[in-house]
Design a protein around this motif. Structure first.
Motif, PDB file in Angstrom:
ATOM      1  N   VAL A 137       0.832  -1.213   0.000  1.00  0.00           N
ATOM      2  CA  VAL A 137       0.000   0.000   0.000  1.00  0.00           C
ATOM      3  C   VAL A 137       0.860   1.253   0.000  1.00  0.00           C
ATOM      4  O   VAL A 137       0.531   2.247  -0.656  1.00  0.00           O
ATOM      5  CB  VAL A 137      -0.951  -0.004   1.223  1.00  0.00           C
ATOM      6  N   SER A 138       1.973   1.216   0.733  1.00  0.00           N
ATOM      7  CA  SER A 138       2.801   2.418   0.832  1.00  0.00           C
ATOM      8  C   SER A 138       3.301   2.845  -0.538  1.00  0.00           C
ATOM      9  O   SER A 138       3.294   4.036  -0.860  1.00  0.00           O
ATOM     10  CB  SER A 138       3.974   2.175   1.781  1.00  0.00           C
ATOM     11  N   GLY A 139       3.703   1.886  -1.353  1.00  0.00           N
ATOM     12  CA  GLY A 139       4.143   2.187  -2.716  1.00  0.00           C
ATOM     13  C   GLY A 139       5.162   3.310  -2.787  1.00  0.00           C
ATOM     14  O   GLY A 139       5.215   4.039  -3.782  1.00  0.00           O
ATOM     15  N   ILE A 140       5.954   3.461  -1.738  1.00  0.00           N
ATOM     16  CA  ILE A 140       6.875   4.589  -1.661  1.00  0.00           C
ATOM     17  C   ILE A 140       8.091   4.350  -2.555  1.00  0.00           C
ATOM     18  O   ILE A 140       8.704   3.291  -2.531  1.00  0.00           O
ATOM     19  CB  ILE A 140       7.318   4.824  -0.208  1.00  0.00           C
ATOM     20  N   LEU A 262      -2.350   0.159  -8.805  1.00  0.00           N
ATOM     21  CA  LEU A 262      -2.651  -1.262  -8.857  1.00  0.00           C
ATOM     22  C   LEU A 262      -1.880  -2.043  -7.801  1.00  0.00           C
ATOM     23  O   LEU A 262      -2.448  -2.879  -7.085  1.00  0.00           O
ATOM     24  CB  LEU A 262      -2.324  -1.815 -10.252  1.00  0.00           C
ATOM     25  N   VAL A 263      -0.587  -1.776  -7.687  1.00  0.00           N
ATOM     26  CA  VAL A 263       0.217  -2.491  -6.685  1.00  0.00           C
ATOM     27  C   VAL A 263      -0.273  -2.164  -5.281  1.00  0.00           C
ATOM     28  O   VAL A 263      -0.387  -3.045  -4.418  1.00  0.00           O
ATOM     29  CB  VAL A 263       1.711  -2.125  -6.823  1.00  0.00           C
ATOM     30  N   LEU A 266      -3.378  -4.056  -4.272  1.00  0.00           N
ATOM     31  CA  LEU A 266      -3.164  -5.443  -3.868  1.00  0.00           C
ATOM     32  C   LEU A 266      -2.938  -5.553  -2.360  1.00  0.00           C
ATOM     33  O   LEU A 266      -3.236  -6.587  -1.754  1.00  0.00           O
ATOM     34  CB  LEU A 266      -1.958  -6.033  -4.613  1.00  0.00           C
ATOM     35  N   GLY A 267      -2.423  -4.498  -1.755  1.00  0.00           N
ATOM     36  CA  GLY A 267      -2.160  -4.533  -0.320  1.00  0.00           C
ATOM     37  C   GLY A 267      -3.382  -4.288   0.534  1.00  0.00           C
ATOM     38  O   GLY A 267      -3.425  -4.697   1.701  1.00  0.00           O
ATOM     39  N   VAL A 268      -4.409  -3.614  -0.021  1.00  0.00           N
ATOM     40  CA  VAL A 268      -5.599  -3.264   0.760  1.00  0.00           C
ATOM     41  C   VAL A 268      -6.308  -4.499   1.315  1.00  0.00           C
ATOM     42  O   VAL A 268      -6.567  -4.580   2.525  1.00  0.00           O
ATOM     43  CB  VAL A 268      -6.566  -2.397  -0.067  1.00  0.00           C
TER      44      VAL A 268
END
Length: 309
Positions: A137-140, A262-263, A266-268
């Motif tokens: 979720v962070s996708g940092i 999108l990535v 997937l974490g949600v």
């Protein structure tokens, strides 16, 4: 209408209201400290008036120790709001809300650290699942300081929420409305040094949003939640609580066009599923909302009893 059906509608409405909270915060145009201060002010008026009308001040059940615990919980919950609203500004309502829902895992950790509660293998597993979800979720990306700041603020809010929960769970024999009232009243002197009262004169229409935060998202929302708790089984309360992040993400997309990639998406479900499993495992019928007998003051079920902001 059956009690459980009514309770389902009440809690669903409360969670939908909670999901729109971010919009009220952003649209007010006020700084986070100012927003929380006026939420406390208007929320205190709403909760105080409701408690007075229902006669809750009679036989309130507070002792000096319980009052102190409620005040301490108020310190944590008030600064939890500040950090969460700061996270909205740093990133987006969707991102901050999803990260904020790591709260159950901090409760597990705090229980182990403070009370030496055993963390089962299953809980360890779900903590691992949640961590993977959080990473996704962070996708940092390198140099993405805004997302990194928002992640830190939302995690700090989640930790403070967990601390408030730990403290508030130790208060028994006091109506949750009164505990919530103490918590928002504590926020007034606590936040006053940080509030720019002169600057609030220029927010104009923002006052309507601030009043809404107090009367709708603090007064009405909590009244609906506490009414629902008395009518619903624990499992249904835990499941319906996830209406909040779903509505928050939809509202953020509908109003501001914000959405997670999108990535990140997937974490949600990983965070939601892990949170649901840990929450259901932690709740037992004994921890359910208080009996509805008029002659007894119910046990505490503060604003942190579910994951509403």
């Amino acid at each position: 209408m059956r009690n459980e059906t009514r309770g389902t509608l009440e809690l669903t409405l409360a969670m939908v209201l909670s999901g729109t909270l971010g919009i009220f915060v952003v649209e007010s145009g006020a700084a986070p400290f100012d927003v929380v201060f006026f939420r406390c002010l208007f929320g205190a008026v709403a909760l105080g008036a409701y408690s007075l009308a229902r006669g809750y001040f009679t036989g309130h059940g507070f002792t000096p120790g319980k009052l102190g615990l409620a005040a301490l919980g108020g310190v944590f919950i008030v600064f939890n709001w500040v950090f969460l609203f700061e996270a909205y500004e740093a990133t987006s309502i969707s991102f901050a809300t999803v990260v904020y829902h790591t709260q159950p895992f901090f409760l597990v950790v705090l229980g182990a650290v403070l009370f030496r509660e055993r963390i089962t293998a299953a809980k360890f597993g779900w903590l691992g699942v949640a961590f993977v979800g959080l990473v996704l979720v962070s996708g940092i990306r390198p140099g993405d300081t805004a997302s990194l700041k928002g992640l830190g603020l939302a995690l700090a809010a989640a930790v403070l929420y967990a601390l408030s929960t730990v403290v508030t769970k130790r208060i028994t024999g006091v109506r949750p409305h009164l505990i919530a009232l103490v918590q928002v009243l504590v926020g007034l002197p606590l936040l006053l040094p940080f509030v720019d009262l002169r600057g609030t004169g220029g927010i104009g229409a923002g006052w309507g949003w601030l009043v809404g935060l107090g009367f709708v998202h603090t007064g009405l929302m909590y009244v609906l939640m506490y009414a629902a708790y008395q009518k619903l089984p624990t499992a249904k309360i835990a499941v319906l609580a996830f209406t909040y992040p779903a509505v928050a993400m939809f509202a953020d997309w509908a109003v501001y066009g914000h959405h997670i990639g999108l990535v990140q998406a997937l974490g949600v479900p990983l965070i939601v599923l892990a949170g649901l499993k840990v929450t259901l495992a932690a709740r037992t019928p004994a921890a359910a909302p208080a009996p509805r007998t008029a002659g007894r003051a119910p046990e505490a079920a503060s604003p942190v009893a579910t994951r509403s902001a």
